[in-house]
Design an enzyme around this catalytic site. Structure first.
Site, PDB file in Angstrom:
ATOM      1  N   PHE A  72       0.828  -1.207   0.000  1.00  0.00           N
ATOM      2  CA  PHE A  72       0.000   0.000   0.000  1.00  0.00           C
ATOM      3  C   PHE A  72       0.865   1.261   0.000  1.00  0.00           C
ATOM      4  O   PHE A  72       0.357   2.364   0.078  1.00  0.00           O
ATOM      5  CB  PHE A  72      -0.962   0.019   1.193  1.00  0.00           C
ATOM      6  CG  PHE A  72      -0.268  -0.152   2.519  1.00  0.00           C
ATOM      7  CD1 PHE A  72      -0.164  -1.417   3.101  1.00  0.00           C
ATOM      8  CD2 PHE A  72       0.283   0.944   3.187  1.00  0.00           C
ATOM      9  CE1 PHE A  72       0.446  -1.572   4.331  1.00  0.00           C
ATOM     10  CE2 PHE A  72       0.913   0.776   4.410  1.00  0.00           C
ATOM     11  CZ  PHE A  72       0.995  -0.480   5.000  1.00  0.00           C
ATOM     12  N   GLU A  73       2.176   1.084  -0.106  1.00  0.00           N
ATOM     13  CA  GLU A  73       3.038   2.259  -0.219  1.00  0.00           C
ATOM     14  C   GLU A  73       3.674   2.280  -1.603  1.00  0.00           C
ATOM     15  O   GLU A  73       3.047   2.765  -2.540  1.00  0.00           O
ATOM     16  CB  GLU A  73       4.081   2.272   0.905  1.00  0.00           C
ATOM     17  CG  GLU A  73       3.410   2.469   2.265  1.00  0.00           C
ATOM     18  CD  GLU A  73       4.350   2.624   3.447  1.00  0.00           C
ATOM     19  OE1 GLU A  73       4.072   2.074   4.518  1.00  0.00           O
ATOM     20  OE2 GLU A  73       5.396   3.314   3.283  1.00  0.00           O
ATOM     21  N   MET A  74       4.882   1.697  -1.787  1.00  0.00           N
ATOM     22  CA  MET A  74       5.470   1.719  -3.129  1.00  0.00           C
ATOM     23  C   MET A  74       5.357   0.364  -3.820  1.00  0.00           C
ATOM     24  O   MET A  74       5.511   0.278  -5.039  1.00  0.00           O
ATOM     25  CB  MET A  74       6.926   2.177  -3.043  1.00  0.00           C
ATOM     26  CG  MET A  74       6.976   3.629  -2.607  1.00  0.00           C
ATOM     27  SD  MET A  74       8.538   4.126  -1.891  1.00  0.00           S
ATOM     28  CE  MET A  74       9.304   4.834  -3.314  1.00  0.00           C
TER      29      MET A  74
END
Lengths: 331, 616
Positions: free
Chosen positions: A139-141
């Site tokens: 859910f980030e990179m």
């Protein structure tokens, strides 16, 4: 004749060897590790100059701003830790790839090199270790090192720049470059630092009063040290139950409990740094305090358990505004 | 290595010796190389202890102990001081972790079992460090909370007591609880805990009578009290636990093990180093001895060469010497021969001269003898006849006188004729003339006699003669030279004849001598000065065993530098052609050699005297 030359050479070698022994007998000096504290204040000014490898800083800067580090090439480190907006994105939570929401308020990258641990729950000991988190979280990179490295290797410019590492483009070296860059994002010479260094006119009387209140009203218990925080853990909700009153507990709210599984660590987070706090709303780990006033009031209610009049709060806010130092050149 | 002729067996020999020499060389080189390799190994082994690593590692012990001490110090400061800065706790805690990492890498000279022991001790230490880290985090959190409450509670209580009526039981209980809490804070008596709890519950029971505001404040106070009693003991326990964590003990144990390892390694390297020293000394010694033997050899070679060359040089020198000797001898011989030749030449010349002279003299003598003989006869009958003439003249005179007496008176013409003829004068003059003729013939007879005497050729043998006769004869011979000349008046001859016995001698030769001497005297006078009357003095004397004849003149004398030379053959002061230079030489020969006599010459500016000494 040859023998004589050989003899002379050997004598020279022997003598050199013995002198080398003597050389190595010289003691290596112990380096001074104790840094001098200024006065007896519980807060120290940020160092004005830190020596870092310029080439690495430049490379790290490039990587920090490179969206290729994300799976969809849309998110770079700077997307959430923007240098233009105080090292944060001023969102309650950040948005990763594919527009997925984050779980916890993004802490600032400024002065992050001085934090004793990284992340709200302190799970990363160093900046280098911290990079592994957002890189790989979906859910980030949402990327992986193999992916990133292969992408970087396609760029002749990166290949050229990475020549300052003997083994070229590797995960370790990428982390080293980014971390070196992050360490360069320190903000010295805030007005409060100038005050600490001995300039009494750096702060107005109200601001000085605000600092006094900061200390006397117990904020200093946890928000101490060079970063006014960032060097200890603390439970949120000491005097009153924060989560009971807020409700809607998420896994992120468990804090260190997620790492240690110790009951004592439930709801325990790293005490955030108040440096440049004026630049990094919203506040608290869940970003629920949009202003300093809200944050302070939350602290009053749940942490120090005091009764502080608004005037004093305002003065504290004024003090907190003096904690913004010189932004790094790259911003 | 002998040089040998190119016959096959000798070639093999040569090859063998060359190979042996090379092998020796190779052996030497290989020994040296081996020695150096061993030295290198020893040296490498002696470097086993990397002193900089050692010192760095050693420093870690001190460092970690210091870090732990400072950590503890800061913990206490955090516990007891009003405001604190946990950065120091973080820093020292992290430093200890770093020390741990460094301690896990002891220098390479630390081997098992020490290495294993160190690592196991360090893993124990790691556990304690982790424990310490946990405790530290708890301490920081709890201490912060405790400090906050401890600081605030009195202020809050003050506020409450100001605001609320102190008679209120709730507040009174609160106050009591507060005091208990303070006491607890001071004493940490666990017994107080129940008191405080009781007192707090009392407050909670009575709080309903308070206003909302007061109730809120009381609640806050109670919350803080609860925090204090909850945290105080924990923080104290944590403090004690933290201070008791045996990091330093672990470090010290590691240090002991490490010191052992280091000592062992040092002993090991010391041994190798000493061995290396010894080996290098040996190598140096070997090299030096090689160099010395080389030098000796070269020296010997040099000396041999020098001796060779010196020998050769000596030979050459000897050659040269012999040559020189031969040449010198040859030279000497030559010189001797030359001398002899010269002498011989001289003799020959002299002999020649003498011969010539003798010939001259003999021919002269012969001539003279012939002339004398020839003259003698006419002179004799002239001399004889003179007597008769004299007699006749006398007789005639008597006749005349008889006639005069008879004829006193003569015719005048006759008288004048007779007078014109001067008969007295004639008689007188005749007397004189006859006398003069007589003396003339006497003189001729003297001269002839002298000549005869002089040229007594037949008398080549010795004869006993009267020397005076010879002198006189010689005088007669030189009579003509005594006459005055434009340069000098008449030369006077003075004779001082002593009594001489007859001398046994070669009289003709002696007469020659007298002749020469007289001639020389006359020559000297002719050369001589004007003024003084020229005089020749002849003196004879009989000295016991000798007869001395002295002929002196007062002529020009003989210059002193010439005096030694006068008897030299061919030496003359006369103009060329005028004298042979042999006169005195012959005199000398005659007197000295023929007669064993002496011929001396004394001369000065006044004149010269020749002295002939003849033994008798």
């Amino acid at each position: 004749m040859g023998q004589i030359i050989l003899g002379a050479l050997s004598i020279i070698i022997v003598l050199y060897g013995f002198s080398w022994i003597g050389h190595s007998l010289q003691p290596t000096l112990l380096t001074e590790t104790e840094s001098l504290a200024i006065g007896t204040e519980p807060i120290q000014p940020i160092p004005q100059v830190i020596k870092l490898d310029r080439a690495k800083v430049a490379l790290g800067n490039q990587l920090f701003h490179d969206p290729q580090l994300s799976h969809t090439n849309t998110i770079s480190c700077a997307s959430c830790h923007s240098l233009q907006t105080g090292g944060v994105d001023r969102q309650i939570v950040s948005t990763g790839i594919n527009h997925t929401e984050g779980q916890i308020n993004t802490p600032t990258v400024f002065n992050s090199g001085f934090q004793f641990r990284q992340f709200w729950d302190g799970r990363a000991a160093t900046l280098e270790d911290q990079i592994d988190g957002p890189i790989q979280r979906d859910f980030e990179m949402g990327s992986s090192w193999n992916e990133i490295i292969s992408k970087l290797k396609r760029s002749p410019q990166y290949i050229h720049h990475f020549r300052l590492y003997p083994d070229g483009i590797t995960a370790t070296n990428v982390k080293d470059a980014i971390a070196t860059f992050e360490r360069s994002l320190y903000t010295p010479n805030s007005r409060f630092d100038q005050f600490l260094r001995g300039d009494p006119d750096a702060l107005s009387l109200d601001e000085q009063k605000g600092y006094e209140l900061f200390k006397s009203q117990g904020c200093i218990s946890c928000h101490q040290g060079m970063l006014l925080g960032g060097n200890m853990y603390q439970k949120i909700g000491i005097v009153n139950d924060y989560f009971k009153e807020r409700g809607n507990i998420t896994p992120a709210d468990l804090g260190r409990f997620n790492q240690t599984r110790q009951e004592a660590d439930r709801y325990v987070f790293k005490v955030p740094s108040l440096r440049n706090v004026a630049l990094t709303p919203p506040y608290l780990h869940d970003g629920t305090a949009p202003t300093l006033d809200a944050a302070i009031k939350a602290m009053i209610r749940y942490q120090v358990g005091r009764q502080i009049p608004q005037d004093d709060i305002d003065r504290i806010i004024q003090f907190l505004n003096t904690l913004s130092g010189d932004l790094p050149e790259s911003s | 290595m002998k040089l040998s002729l190119p016959f096959t067996p000798s070639v093999l020999e040569t090859w063998e010796t060359v190979v042996k020499a090379l092998q020796r060389r190779r052996m030497d080189m290989s020994i040296f190389i081996a020695a150096f390799v061993v030295l290198g190994c020893l040296f490498w082994q002696s470097q086993g202890v990397n002193l900089s690593h050692q010192q760095q590692y050693q420093a870690l012990f001190f460092q970690s102990e210091e870090h732990k001490a400072r950590l503890d110090q800061n913990i206490l400061m955090a516990r007891h001081e009003l405001f604190n800065d946990y950065d120091a706790l973080v820093r020292y805690s992290q430093a200890l972790q770093q020390d741990q990492v460094a301690l896990k890498q002891p220098p390479t000279f630390v081997h098992n079992p020490e290495r294993g022991k160190i690592l196991s001790l360090l893993s124990e230490n790691a556990q304690d460090l982790n424990h310490q880290a946990e405790l530290l985090e708890q301490f920081k959190s709890k201490n912060a909370v405790l400090k906050n409450s401890l600081q605030y509670l009195p202020l809050l209580m003050e506020q409450i007591e100001k605001q609320v009526d102190s008679s209120s039981p709730a507040i009174a209980s609160l106050g009591q609880a507060f005091k208990s809490v303070l006491l607890y804070n001071q004493t940490s008596q666990s017994a107080l805990l129940s008191t405080i709890t009781q007192q707090i519950s009392q407050v909670e029971q009575k709080q309903t009578e308070l206003s909302q505001e007061s109730r809120a404040m009381a609640k806050l106070a109670i919350a803080h009290m609860r925090i204090i009693i909850a945290h105080q003991e924990t923080v104290n326990t944590l403090t004690t636990q933290l201070l008791q964590i045996p990091i330093i003990q672990h470090i010290k144990r590691v240090q002991i093990v490490y010191d052992g390892a280091y000592g062992r390694a040092i002993a090991y390297t010391d041994f190798y180093r000493i061995a290396a020293y010894l080996l290098s000394l040996l190598i140096l010694g070997g090299l030096t001895s090689k160099i010395i033997s080389r030098l000796k050899r070269s020296n010997q070679e040099l000396e041999t060469k020098v001796m060779e060359r010196t020998g050769k040089l000596n030979q050459v020198v000897q050659h040269l010497n012999t040559e020189i000797l031969e040449r010198t001898t040859a030279q000497q011989v030559l010189r001797q021969q030359t001398e002899r030749l010269q002498e011989a030449l001289q003799d020959v010349q002299y002999a020649q001269a003498r011969l010539v002279q003798t010939e001259k003299m003999s021919s002269l003598g012969q001539l003279v003898a012939g002339v004398a003989h020839e003259i003698n006869n006419p002179v004799n009958f002239i001399h004889g006849n003179l007597t008769y003439v004299d007699q006749h003249v006398h007789d005639l005179m008597q006749v005349l006188q008889c006639y005069q007496q008879q004829t006193p008176h003569l015719p005048e013409s006759l008288q004048s004729e007779i007078a014109a003829l001067e008969p007295d004068f004639i008689v007188e003059d005749l007397e004189k003339l006859l006398q003069s003729m007589r003396s003339g013939t006497d003189r001729i007879r003297d001269i002839v006699l002298s000549l005869r005497n002089f040229s007594r050729l037949d008398e080549a043998e010795m004869k006993t003669v009267d020397l005076h006769e010879g002198l006189n004869s010689t005088l007669v011979m030189v009579q003509h030279r005594l006459a005055p000349t434009p340069t000098h008046p008449k030369i006077t001859i003075t004779k001082h004849y002593g009594e001489l016995p007859p001398v046994h001698c070669y009289s003709s030769q002696l007469n020659q001598v007298f002749m020469h001497l007289l001639n020389n005297a006359i020559d000297a006078i002719e050369d001589g000065k004007d003024g003084a009357t020229p005089q020749i003095c002849i003196q004879t004397e009989w000295l016991d065993e000798q007869v001395a004849i002295r002929i002196a003149d007062n002529g020009s004398g003989i210059a002193p530098e010439i005096q030694p030379k006068i008897f030299d053959p061919f030496f003359t002061t006369k103009a060329i052609g005028k004298g042979t230079g042999l006169g005195l030489t012959i005199c000398y020969q005659i007197v000295v050699e023929k007669h064993s006599g002496k011929l001396d010459c004394r001369s000065s500016e006044q004149g010269t005297e020749f002295v002939i000494l003849l033994p008798i």
